[in-house]
Design an enzyme around this catalytic site. Structure first.
Site: not given
Length: 718
Positions: A283-284
């Site tokens: 995930d970012l």
């Protein structure tokens, strides 16, 4: 070169290409690039290229050089833009490796069809709609050249203070697993190498929906048993049966181990036990958190290499691209990252690209979009999903359905004249049919007035002139969604005093909620005659709500998440362990509305719950039947739910668990026998020896219309 020959088996093509790659080319495949600001001539925001923007090769050359591109994100390209970029990428890297375009598509791809938010989709209790929704979103995205969608979300929403509840399918393991499976199968289709399928990416792996305090990215507190039997089990069908080819690794940590640094989850379970063959995208910011927040890595280099070593395959532009790629190369050279881990990650990414057919057909037909996007079939599906998701929570005195001969209707509230879509969708997209629009269409002869309710005295004056008041209330983007967690689940803003003032007029009141999570509406339950939960029902939601209010749609949606009376009651979900104590001095321990709850304009009765073989041997499936009778005067749908309890077991297990459900349509007075075939593996527990086992003993079953079903029977497993 074997990798260029489509007749060669997939793994041979992957391995042949991998053998030809330099280490620099390998690490480039593990990096994703944000693109709207970087490689086109104009953009509307950080995630969208302008419609007429041109690809700028000079910019691409300065960023990518001749090493290729792992993935392109935050571009939302037109087919022409995707083709121009892809043509450049293929021709400007030595081995002709194509890029993978990845975008969001939680409940609709960009400017395509806007479907109900996932929490509403799950409220249909109809996995076939999830399958068709996944397929529709995939077809629209692929027509733009996009090969992977960041969804579905299979977290279990166990704390509604968390702002991302709307992205989930609810609180239950089994229901989430079945919807996730159907969604993935629809999105990926029979083959990924088509012009209408995309890679599905179940997220956030794993347990992300139960953060401490309901605050996004916070730690999650559970042991391996709970993680395996509840959180991981919600994802398992999507991977083992649906063969999802990607996943997103979450931000949080469990018991001190961040997900992006957890080989137990990413290697042993996901790949070893489940046979996952796709790639794991962080995930970012999740890899960066290893260094900056979790502090289990002392530098960006050690964080990057720890993630790949633990089972992550691609970064979500956490670190600067040069920093990330150099880190992996340096770790290979100094021995802190094994070549086998690097090659595993690269092989996983290449495999997905081959499966998508990008090496053989890297470009999209520019004419496809006009045939695939916002088709009548997709719009009809969005409306059908909205209709089936309508959940009637209360209907005292049969106030609903309203008569179309009603002369004067007041629509009041902040959600009355706007189509609320929820997060990850622009409310300017689609047809945005509001509650007010729908009511005016359904009751064309009525005088329908509207007030937003900012000035309560003005709203009250309008209500006094009406025959019935419909309150459009709930939430909106910026009050809920990613990063918008709440301490208090009451109606936000001035909605509670507005609600109470309108009810005080003595006029009949219908409360229509459009929201992304359960709200603490205890006063409304006590004083409002009718409450309809619409969630975020998509671009045609106002039509579906109005059809329900006036009886053209008989509601049969059911809650997939428990409504608490107050935030102090949290956590509250139906499948808690039997030792959970409900002894607050100011609370009776019961929820406001229970999991599975929902009313209809007709009534149903359950009878003759039977296990065909009440004594079973090891390996035998459990076959269950129950009679369902429509005892009312209208035809309607019911959602038949089957729950199970292990009466005694070697470890504590939930008081009851959903193990089967089906949505059926019954004519007035009709009786139908509904069957469930429960595989014995559904009885397994993770025991004290850390093994899956089905234990002998007595089991109790319930069947009914909610998690509070009372019709029960037992069976014995020898």
């Amino acid at each position: 070169m074997k990798y260029q020959d489509a007749r060669i088996p997939l793994e041979q093509r992957v391995n042949d290409l991998l053998l030809r790659m330099t280490i620099q080319e390998k690490v480039r495949q593990l990096d994703m690039y944000s693109s709207a600001r970087e490689i086109v001539s104009a953009h509307t925001d950080d995630t969208h290229a302008a419609l007429g923007a041109a690809f700028v090769p000079e910019k691409a050359q300065s960023i990518w050089g001749n090493l290729g591109v792992g993935a392109v994100h935050d571009l939302n390209p037109t087919p022409e833009q995707a083709n121009a970029i892809q043509k450049w990428v293929v021709s400007h890297n030595r081995l002709g490796i194509p890029a993978l375009f990845i975008e969001e598509g939680l409940h609709g791809y960009d400017t395509g069809t806007v479907f109900p938010a996932p929490i509403g989709l799950a409220g249909t209790w109809d996995p076939e709609i999830a399958r068709e929704t996944g397929a529709s979103i995939a077809a629209e995205a692929r027509s733009h050249g996009v090969g992977m969608i960041l969804g579905p979300v299979l977290d279990l929403a166990r704390d509604p203070r968390w702002g991302r509840v709307e992205e989930d399918f609810g609180e239950d393991t089994y229901l989430t697993g079945q919807f996730g499976l159907a969604y993935v199968q629809g999105m990926q289709g029979e083959t990924l190498a088509s012009d209408h399928s995309t890679v599905a990416e179940p997220k956030h792996f794993v347990g992300h929906g139960s953060p401490e305090g309901g605050e996004n990215t916070s730690p999650v507190h559970m042991g391996e048993r709970e993680m395996r039997t509840e959180m991981l089990a919600a994802f398992e069908p999507a991977f083992r049966q649906g063969h999802a080819m990607a996943t997103m690794v979450a931000y949080h940590e469990i018991d001190g181990i961040p997900m992006t640094a957890d080989p137990l989850v990413l290697k042993q379970i996901l790949r070893g036990e489940w046979g996952f063959r796709g790639f794991a995208l962080s995930d970012l910011g999740a890899i960066r958190r290893l260094y900056e927040d979790h502090r289990v890595a002392s530098s960006p280099q050690s964080a990057s290499c720890l993630a790949i070593r633990s089972g992550v395959d691609m970064q979500f532009y956490d670190f600067d691209h040069a920093v990330f790629q150099k880190a992996l190369i340096d770790c290979i050279h100094d021995g802190t990252l094994a070549s086998v881990d690097l090659d595993r990650a690269v092989r996983s990414v290449l495999r997905v690209k081959f499966m998508l057919g990008l090496f053989d057909h890297p470009y999209v037909d520019p004419t496809l979009m006009s045939r695939a996007e916002r088709t009548p079939t997709h719009l009809a599906l969005s409306l059908r999903s909205a209709r089936e998701s309508m959940t009637l929570l209360k209907n005292d005195g049969n106030l609903l359905p309203l008569a179309k001969t009603t002369k004067q209707i007041a629509v009041i509230g902040p959600n009355g004249n706007i189509a609320r879509y929820g997060d990850y969708e622009r409310e300017s997209n689609g047809k945005h049919v509001s509650l007010l629009d729908g009511i005016r269409e359904e009751a064309p002869n009525a005088l329908v007035t509207f007030d937003e309710g900012k000035d309560i005295s003005v709203a009250v004056a309008m209500a006094k002139q009406a025959d019935v008041v419909i309150l459009g209330m709930g939430e909106w983007q910026g009050v809920e969604g990613e990063g918008f967690d709440r301490m208090n689940l009451d109606l936000p803003g001035n909605q509670e005093p507005l609600l109470e003032a309108i009810v005080a007029t003595g006029k009949p009141v219908v409360l229509v909620l459009e929201n992304g999570r359960p709200l603490t509406i205890q006063w409304a339950k006590q004083h409002v005659s009718a409450i309809l939960e619409a969630w975020y029902p998509g671009e045609l939601g106002g039509q579906a709500v109005a059809e329900t209010l006036f009886g053209d749609n008989n509601p049969a949606g059911r809650l997939t998440i428990t409504f608490p009376k107050s935030t102090g009651q949290l956590p509250v979900y139906y499948s808690s362990d039997p030792s959970r104590v409900h002894k607050y001095v100011d609370d009776d321990g019961k929820p406001l509305f229970s999991f599975g709850w929902g009313l209809s304009y007709t009534t149903f009765r359950y009878d003759r719950l039977t296990v065909t073989q009440p004594t079973l041997k090891e390996g035998q499936n459990i076959h269950v039947t129950v009679d369902v009778i429509n005892t009312g005067s209208q035809d309607g749908d019911d959602v038949v739910q089957l729950y199970l309890r292990r009466d005694y077991s070697s470890v504590e297990t939930p008081e009851r668990e959903l193990k089967g459900f089906t949505r059926i349509h019954l004519k007035a007075g009709e009786t139908r026998t509904v069957s469930f075939n429960l595989p014995q593996r559904e009885l397994q527990i993770w025991n004290t020896d850390r093994k899956w086992i089905v234990e002998p003993g007595r089991y109790t079953l319930w069947a009914g219309g909610s998690s509070e079903a009372t019709l029960q029977t037992t069976f014995q497993l020898r």
